[in-house]
Design a protein around this motif. Sequence first.
Motif, short mmCIF file in Angstrom:
data_model
loop_
_atom_site.label_atom_id
_atom_site.label_comp_id
_atom_site.label_asym_id
_atom_site.label_seq_id
_atom_site.Cartn_x
_atom_site.Cartn_y
_atom_site.Cartn_z
N GLY A 36 -1.93 19.42 -28.41
CA GLY A 36 -1.23 20.70 -28.27
C GLY A 36 -1.85 21.80 -29.10
O GLY A 36 -1.94 22.95 -28.66
N THR A 37 -2.31 21.47 -30.30
CA THR A 37 -2.96 22.46 -31.15
C THR A 37 -4.23 22.98 -30.50
O THR A 37 -4.51 24.19 -30.50
CB THR A 37 -3.28 21.85 -32.52
OG1 THR A 37 -2.07 21.38 -33.13
CG2 THR A 37 -3.92 22.88 -33.44
N LEU A 38 -5.02 22.07 -29.92
CA LEU A 38 -6.25 22.48 -29.24
C LEU A 38 -5.93 23.37 -28.04
O LEU A 38 -6.58 24.39 -27.81
CB LEU A 38 -7.03 21.25 -28.80
CG LEU A 38 -8.37 21.52 -28.11
CD1 LEU A 38 -9.40 22.02 -29.11
CD2 LEU A 38 -8.90 20.27 -27.43
N GLU A 39 -4.92 22.98 -27.28
CA GLU A 39 -4.58 23.73 -26.06
C GLU A 39 -4.08 25.13 -26.39
O GLU A 39 -4.31 26.07 -25.63
CB GLU A 39 -3.53 22.95 -25.26
CG GLU A 39 -3.35 23.45 -23.85
CD GLU A 39 -2.63 22.43 -22.98
OE1 GLU A 39 -1.55 22.79 -22.46
OE2 GLU A 39 -3.13 21.31 -22.83
N ARG A 40 -3.40 25.28 -27.50
CA ARG A 40 -2.90 26.60 -27.90
C ARG A 40 -3.96 27.45 -28.59
O ARG A 40 -3.69 28.59 -28.96
CB ARG A 40 -1.69 26.44 -28.83
CG ARG A 40 -0.45 25.86 -28.16
CD ARG A 40 0.75 25.96 -29.08
NE ARG A 40 0.55 25.22 -30.32
CZ ARG A 40 0.85 23.94 -30.50
NH1 ARG A 40 1.36 23.24 -29.49
NH2 ARG A 40 0.64 23.35 -31.66
N GLY A 41 -5.15 26.91 -28.81
CA GLY A 41 -6.20 27.67 -29.47
C GLY A 41 -6.15 27.59 -30.98
O GLY A 41 -6.83 28.36 -31.65
N GLY A 42 -5.39 26.64 -31.52
CA GLY A 42 -5.29 26.52 -32.97
C GLY A 42 -6.44 25.77 -33.60
O GLY A 42 -6.56 25.73 -34.82
N SER A 43 -7.29 25.16 -32.78
CA SER A 43 -8.45 24.44 -33.30
C SER A 43 -9.52 24.40 -32.22
O SER A 43 -9.25 24.64 -31.05
CB SER A 43 -8.06 23.01 -33.72
OG SER A 43 -7.72 22.24 -32.58
N GLU A 44 -10.74 24.10 -32.65
CA GLU A 44 -11.85 23.94 -31.70
C GLU A 44 -12.03 22.49 -31.29
O GLU A 44 -12.60 22.20 -30.24
CB GLU A 44 -13.17 24.44 -32.32
CG GLU A 44 -13.25 25.95 -32.50
CD GLU A 44 -12.44 26.44 -33.68
OE1 GLU A 44 -11.87 27.54 -33.60
OE2 GLU A 44 -12.35 25.70 -34.69
N LEU A 45 -11.56 21.55 -32.14
CA LEU A 45 -11.71 20.12 -31.90
C LEU A 45 -10.37 19.43 -32.13
O LEU A 45 -9.53 19.94 -32.88
CB LEU A 45 -12.76 19.52 -32.85
CG LEU A 45 -14.17 20.11 -32.81
CD1 LEU A 45 -14.95 19.68 -34.05
CD2 LEU A 45 -14.90 19.67 -31.56
N ALA A 46 -10.20 18.28 -31.49
CA ALA A 46 -8.97 17.51 -31.70
C ALA A 46 -9.24 16.03 -31.45
O ALA A 46 -10.03 15.68 -30.56
CB ALA A 46 -7.86 18.00 -30.78
N VAL A 47 -8.60 15.17 -32.25
CA VAL A 47 -8.63 13.73 -32.02
C VAL A 47 -7.40 13.38 -31.20
O VAL A 47 -6.27 13.54 -31.67
CB VAL A 47 -8.66 12.95 -33.34
CG1 VAL A 47 -8.68 11.45 -33.06
CG2 VAL A 47 -9.86 13.35 -34.17
N VAL A 48 -7.61 12.93 -29.96
CA VAL A 48 -6.51 12.62 -29.05
C VAL A 48 -6.61 11.17 -28.61
O VAL A 48 -7.63 10.51 -28.82
CB VAL A 48 -6.52 13.57 -27.83
CG1 VAL A 48 -6.39 15.02 -28.28
CG2 VAL A 48 -7.79 13.39 -27.01
N ARG A 49 -5.56 10.70 -27.95
CA ARG A 49 -5.53 9.32 -27.47
C ARG A 49 -5.48 9.32 -25.95
O ARG A 49 -4.78 10.12 -25.35
CB ARG A 49 -4.31 8.61 -28.06
CG ARG A 49 -4.30 7.12 -27.82
CD ARG A 49 -3.35 6.43 -28.77
NE ARG A 49 -2.53 5.43 -28.08
CZ ARG A 49 -1.88 4.46 -28.67
NH1 ARG A 49 -1.94 4.36 -29.99
NH2 ARG A 49 -1.15 3.61 -27.99
N SER A 50 -6.22 8.39 -25.36
CA SER A 50 -6.40 8.43 -23.91
C SER A 50 -5.12 8.23 -23.13
O SER A 50 -4.99 8.71 -22.00
CB SER A 50 -7.44 7.38 -23.48
OG SER A 50 -6.99 6.07 -23.81
N ASP A 51 -4.15 7.51 -23.69
CA ASP A 51 -2.89 7.29 -22.97
C ASP A 51 -1.83 8.31 -23.33
O ASP A 51 -0.67 8.17 -22.95
CB ASP A 51 -2.36 5.87 -23.21
CG ASP A 51 -1.97 5.66 -24.68
OD1 ASP A 51 -2.52 6.37 -25.55
OD2 ASP A 51 -1.14 4.79 -24.95
N GLY A 52 -2.22 9.33 -24.08
CA GLY A 52 -1.26 10.36 -24.47
C GLY A 52 -1.51 11.66 -23.72
O GLY A 52 -2.08 11.68 -22.62
N VAL A 53 -1.12 12.75 -24.33
CA VAL A 53 -1.32 14.07 -23.75
C VAL A 53 -2.77 14.48 -23.98
O VAL A 53 -3.27 14.43 -25.11
CB VAL A 53 -0.36 15.09 -24.40
CG1 VAL A 53 -0.64 16.49 -23.85
CG2 VAL A 53 1.09 14.69 -24.14
#
Length: 407
Positions: A36-53
């Motif tokens: 969500g932080t990446l999508e809102r423009g709060g960061s350039e990179l994000a560690v996400v999980r494949s079965d999540g959002v």
Amino acid sequence: GDDMQLVEGLRDAIGHSAVSLRLKLLTVSSPDAAAGTLERGGSELAVVRSDGVLPKNGETVLVFHRDAALFIAAPKRKIKTAKDLAHKRIAIFPASAQNIALVDNILSQFGVKPADVDRVLLDDGDVDAAIAARRIDAVVSIAPIGSPQTTKLINAVNNGGKGLPVIVEMPQAEGISARHPSLDKVEIPAGYFSAAPALPAEATTVLGVSYLLQARLDMDETLVTDLTKILFSARPQVAATLPLAAAMDKPEDSKTSVRALHLGASAYYADTEKTFMDRYGDWFYIGAMMFSGVISGIAGLVGVGQATARRKAMHLIDQIIEVKEDAQRVAPGDDLSELEARMQALSTTGLQHARDGSFTDAGIAALRLAMDEARRALDDKRAPPPPRDRANVAVLRMGEMPGPAKP
């Protein structure tokens, strides 16, 4: 947790290197919150999980680690495949909401409903006792297959069950992962776990998830290429103290999948990184074109200036010719002062043009000829000089010498 330590280790390794790139970490509550932080423009990179959002504006750079959902059953519980877990009691490690949802999702692929499984909350130190007391039939380790957690749980099941644990098979795991991109296939080589005898007896494939580093779509391609290269360069150094870093890997997803590779990372993996000339060659070409245009423009302006000067110089010759023609029309003895003044001014101007290089060699010759002709015309029209006074001039003839007067 482990992922935060991994990212911190990579940040510190990069910070001590000679590269100019620096990472600033933002701590959030979960991989979904990072997306969500990446999508809102709060960061350039994000560690996400494949079965999540997954962020709509993100593409994968690398896989931090793949976590196998490894179901480890106690011996003599008649559990061989995933569908045999119906009406059994299992403990999940770590027991997060996302991991529980993952287990339910995997079991549902084999026809086992979440309500048909009794989930028991345990500390990992209580597993052997719970297996021995038959309070649980199996455990699920959600971690990289080589993690200390998985090894510890296998040993606990082995000790509590007084026999060799069973690695629960997941038939068609590869097909399931193809149908469900949120699930990854994780291959376990035969004998990977050092039990007696070694487990599994044959190579097997289970389901799991991936922790992904994703970058914003609009992040500069060259920057992502450099970032990917730097992170993999830092991996050996970080793995010396954090073994999880050794699990960093290249994504297997194609550009058309829901986990498409960022073009910058793809360039690194395909060894098609842009060279200095690839990156800036167009600008050199454009700059050379612009410079050539400027030079051509300056040369054109100089040429126009020189042409204008030559026209002015040739006009000067025409003016001198006019002086000649005017001199030829006046009567002998008339006042030539006005023509003399014009000629004097034109001569001065001609000298200045010659000094400035406005004349070619042929132009200088034409100027000299015009000036000579004009001066000759003026000289022809000047009044003749007054006659000389001969009254006091003694004329001596050769052979005549004055002598004494005769008487």
